[in-house]
Design a protein around this motif. Structure first.
Motif, PDB file in Angstrom:
ATOM      1  N   ALA A   1       0.758  -1.164   0.018  1.00  0.00           N
ATOM      2  CA  ALA A   1       0.027   0.058  -0.104  1.00  0.00           C
ATOM      3  C   ALA A   1       0.921   1.264  -0.020  1.00  0.00           C
ATOM      4  O   ALA A   1       0.571   2.231  -0.446  1.00  0.00           O
ATOM      5  N   ILE A   2       2.034   1.243   0.547  1.00  0.00           N
ATOM      6  CA  ILE A   2       2.858   2.332   0.710  1.00  0.00           C
ATOM      7  C   ILE A   2       3.949   2.403  -0.218  1.00  0.00           C
ATOM      8  O   ILE A   2       4.774   3.091  -0.292  1.00  0.00           O
ATOM      9  N   ALA A   3       4.167   1.133  -1.116  1.00  0.00           N
ATOM     10  CA  ALA A   3       5.411   1.234  -1.935  1.00  0.00           C
ATOM     11  C   ALA A   3       5.499   2.217  -2.896  1.00  0.00           C
ATOM     12  O   ALA A   3       6.561   3.016  -3.255  1.00  0.00           O
ATOM     13  N   PRO A   4       4.213   2.751  -3.620  1.00  0.00           N
ATOM     14  CA  PRO A   4       4.279   3.917  -4.597  1.00  0.00           C
ATOM     15  C   PRO A   4       4.864   5.215  -3.862  1.00  0.00           C
ATOM     16  O   PRO A   4       5.357   5.769  -4.437  1.00  0.00           O
ATOM     17  N   PHE A   5       4.569   5.623  -2.468  1.00  0.00           N
ATOM     18  CA  PHE A   5       4.843   6.642  -2.049  1.00  0.00           C
ATOM     19  C   PHE A   5       6.381   6.582  -1.609  1.00  0.00           C
ATOM     20  O   PHE A   5       7.248   7.635  -1.828  1.00  0.00           O
ATOM     21  N   VAL A   6       6.789   5.507  -1.463  1.00  0.00           N
ATOM     22  CA  VAL A   6       8.499   5.316  -1.008  1.00  0.00           C
ATOM     23  C   VAL A   6       9.237   5.274  -2.505  1.00  0.00           C
ATOM     24  O   VAL A   6      10.262   6.017  -2.577  1.00  0.00           O
ATOM     25  N   LYS A   7       8.419   4.625  -3.476  1.00  0.00           N
ATOM     26  CA  LYS A   7       9.485   5.208  -4.767  1.00  0.00           C
ATOM     27  C   LYS A   7       9.171   6.445  -5.156  1.00  0.00           C
ATOM     28  O   LYS A   7      10.250   6.955  -6.020  1.00  0.00           O
TER      29      LYS A   7
ATOM     30  N   LEU B   1      -0.705   5.571  -7.873  1.00  0.00           N
ATOM     31  CA  LEU B   1      -1.413   6.441  -6.700  1.00  0.00           C
ATOM     32  C   LEU B   1      -2.877   6.731  -7.061  1.00  0.00           C
ATOM     33  O   LEU B   1      -3.847   6.883  -6.522  1.00  0.00           O
ATOM     34  N   PHE B   2      -2.905   7.271  -8.594  1.00  0.00           N
ATOM     35  CA  PHE B   2      -4.398   7.641  -8.929  1.00  0.00           C
ATOM     36  C   PHE B   2      -5.213   6.537  -8.991  1.00  0.00           C
ATOM     37  O   PHE B   2      -6.299   6.783  -8.418  1.00  0.00           O
ATOM     38  N   ARG B   3      -4.863   5.422  -9.345  1.00  0.00           N
ATOM     39  CA  ARG B   3      -5.631   4.327  -9.406  1.00  0.00           C
ATOM     40  C   ARG B   3      -5.974   3.610  -8.084  1.00  0.00           C
ATOM     41  O   ARG B   3      -7.027   3.155  -7.862  1.00  0.00           O
ATOM     42  N   THR B   4      -5.189   3.566  -7.129  1.00  0.00           N
ATOM     43  CA  THR B   4      -5.408   2.983  -5.882  1.00  0.00           C
ATOM     44  C   THR B   4      -5.850   3.934  -4.906  1.00  0.00           C
ATOM     45  O   THR B   4      -6.547   3.484  -4.022  1.00  0.00           O
ATOM     46  N   VAL B   5      -5.537   5.161  -5.003  1.00  0.00           N
ATOM     47  CA  VAL B   5      -5.966   6.303  -3.777  1.00  0.00           C
ATOM     48  C   VAL B   5      -7.062   7.119  -4.381  1.00  0.00           C
ATOM     49  O   VAL B   5      -7.922   7.398  -3.929  1.00  0.00           O
TER      50      VAL B   5
ATOM     51  N   PRO C   1     -10.561   5.612  -5.734  1.00  0.00           N
ATOM     52  CA  PRO C   1     -11.493   5.393  -4.558  1.00  0.00           C
ATOM     53  C   PRO C   1     -11.949   6.540  -3.774  1.00  0.00           C
ATOM     54  O   PRO C   1     -13.290   6.747  -3.533  1.00  0.00           O
ATOM     55  N   ILE C   2     -11.115   7.610  -3.579  1.00  0.00           N
ATOM     56  CA  ILE C   2     -11.735   8.960  -2.949  1.00  0.00           C
ATOM     57  C   ILE C   2     -12.670   9.688  -3.971  1.00  0.00           C
ATOM     58  O   ILE C   2     -13.924  10.035  -3.683  1.00  0.00           O
ATOM     59  N   ILE C   3     -12.528   9.542  -5.111  1.00  0.00           N
ATOM     60  CA  ILE C   3     -13.550  10.234  -6.174  1.00  0.00           C
ATOM     61  C   ILE C   3     -14.861   9.235  -6.071  1.00  0.00           C
ATOM     62  O   ILE C   3     -15.766  10.117  -6.132  1.00  0.00           O
ATOM     63  N   GLY C   4     -14.751   8.068  -6.148  1.00  0.00           N
ATOM     64  CA  GLY C   4     -16.028   7.425  -5.945  1.00  0.00           C
ATOM     65  C   GLY C   4     -16.703   7.525  -4.787  1.00  0.00           C
ATOM     66  O   GLY C   4     -17.921   7.683  -4.542  1.00  0.00           O
ATOM     67  N   LEU C   5     -15.825   7.813  -3.775  1.00  0.00           N
ATOM     68  CA  LEU C   5     -16.327   8.031  -2.246  1.00  0.00           C
ATOM     69  C   LEU C   5     -17.288   9.359  -2.425  1.00  0.00           C
ATOM     70  O   LEU C   5     -18.420   9.538  -1.713  1.00  0.00           O
TER      71      LEU C   5
END
Length: 336
Positions: A12-18, A32-36, A39-43
């Motif tokens: 879950a945090i690998a993209p942030f680290v990279k 990050l756009f697809r994983t975070v 979902p936020i837009i859908g919510l």
């Protein structure tokens, strides 16, 4: 370097680290756009639709609650829980003071602590429901996995048990509940009960309803083991138990966990229905009590319970998925 990162860094945090390391920024932002982001837009879209639709629905108890009213009631339920815990703490402190005074006057006095008689709060009901569903799920799994293995290993046993499984599998908890209630009341008669009858009734109903997916999927998983693996077991002349431990279980884990995830979801749904109908402590009873209460806040409180039930169901499934990843031999398998 990438291999070490994937082994040590949670996915879950690998993209942030990279991204922080400057590794392929565009690719990491896309991840990050697809994983975070999505979902936020859908919510947010869901909240806007909910708020818009709720404003146009008038019921006998007032306007259907929107997100703001539900959040307000969530805070109110938390405040009620804290106040109730303070009352419980004061109740036990008063008991201890009285016992201390009594013991000072009478050293032979045998103190007895009385339970707090206050009403369980919303958060107490959550804990009760979780204990009940996990108890029923564990018992069902202990029964279903060995039975599924035995049935899957023998075509004769499969032919014998399959009609029974197909008959009992679709039975609704609404049908089981009266029978379970009567049987528990008749059989569980004791002056010093270890468990409440309401707990046993809900738990046994959960067991009867969530047993089948795990049993069926385990049997299917065992029945579809590669012929090469079976030949290896025969060449090595493994005993029955060794064959099960070394060959059957590792090969059947994906199907076993598919059944366990289905069973846990069914168990959670069945429990809420059972608690509503049997008036057993838990989230189902909370929903029913609020429905019967009929106050202006009831609809918002029921919506809080609905969202919490859904969130807990999601977390239970994610927990089972994490457990599957931990015990599965194939770490590269894509699990959803």
């Amino acid at each position: 370097m990438n291999t070490n990162l994937s082994l040590k860094t949670p996915r879950a945090i690998a993209p942030f680290v990279k991204l922080a390391r400057g590794e392929s920024p565009r690719a990491q932002l896309d991840v990050l756009f697809r994983t975070v982001g999505l979902p936020i837009i859908g919510l947010l879209v869901f909240l806007m639709l909910w708020s818009g639709v709720a404003a146009k629905i008038d019921t006998s108890l007032g306007q259907f609650p929107g997100p703001a009213q539900v959040w307000h009631q969530t805070e109110a339920l938390y405040v009620e829980h804290v106040a109730e815990r303070d009352k419980a703490t004061a109740f036990y402190e008063r008991q201890e003071e009285r016992i201390a005074e009594r013991l000072a006057n009478d050293p032979d006095y045998e103190p007895r602590i009385h339970d707090y008689p206050g009403k369980p709060t919303f958060f107490d009901q959550i804990v009760t429901s979780l204990i009940t569903v996990l108890s029923g799920f564990v018992i069902a799994s202990i029964l279903a996995i060995p039975l599924g293995i035995v049935i899957g290993l023998s075509s004769n046993l499969y032919a014998a048990f399959n009609p029974l499984v197909q008959i009992f599998k679709p039975v609704s908890p609404l049908a089981w509940l009266p029978l379970v209630t009567i049987v528990v009341s008749a059989v569980y008669v004791t002056d010093d009960p270890m468990f409440d009858k309401s707990f046993l009734t809900s738990m046994i109903t959960v067991v009867l309803c969530c047993l089948w997916p795990t049993m069926i999927n385990t049997a299917v998983g065992v029945n579809t083991i590669s012929r090469d693996l079976i030949n290896v077991s025969q060449v090595l002349r493994l005993g029955w138990l060794t064959h099960v431990i070394k060959i059957v279980l590792p090969s059947s884990i994906p199907m076993i966990f598919t059944g366990l995830r289905l069973s846990l979801g069914i168990a959670w749904m069945v429990l809420i229905a059972a608690e509503m109908l049997a008036q057993s402590p838990g989230l189902g009873k909370f929903v029913w009590d609020e429905f019967q209460n009929g106050s202006s806040d009831s609809l918002a409180r029921i919506m809080v319970a609905v969202l919490v039930i859904g969130l807990i169901g999601f977390l239970l499934d994610r927990g089972m998925l994490a457990l599957q990843r931990a015990v599965s031999w194939d770490k590269t398998a894509v699990l959803r």
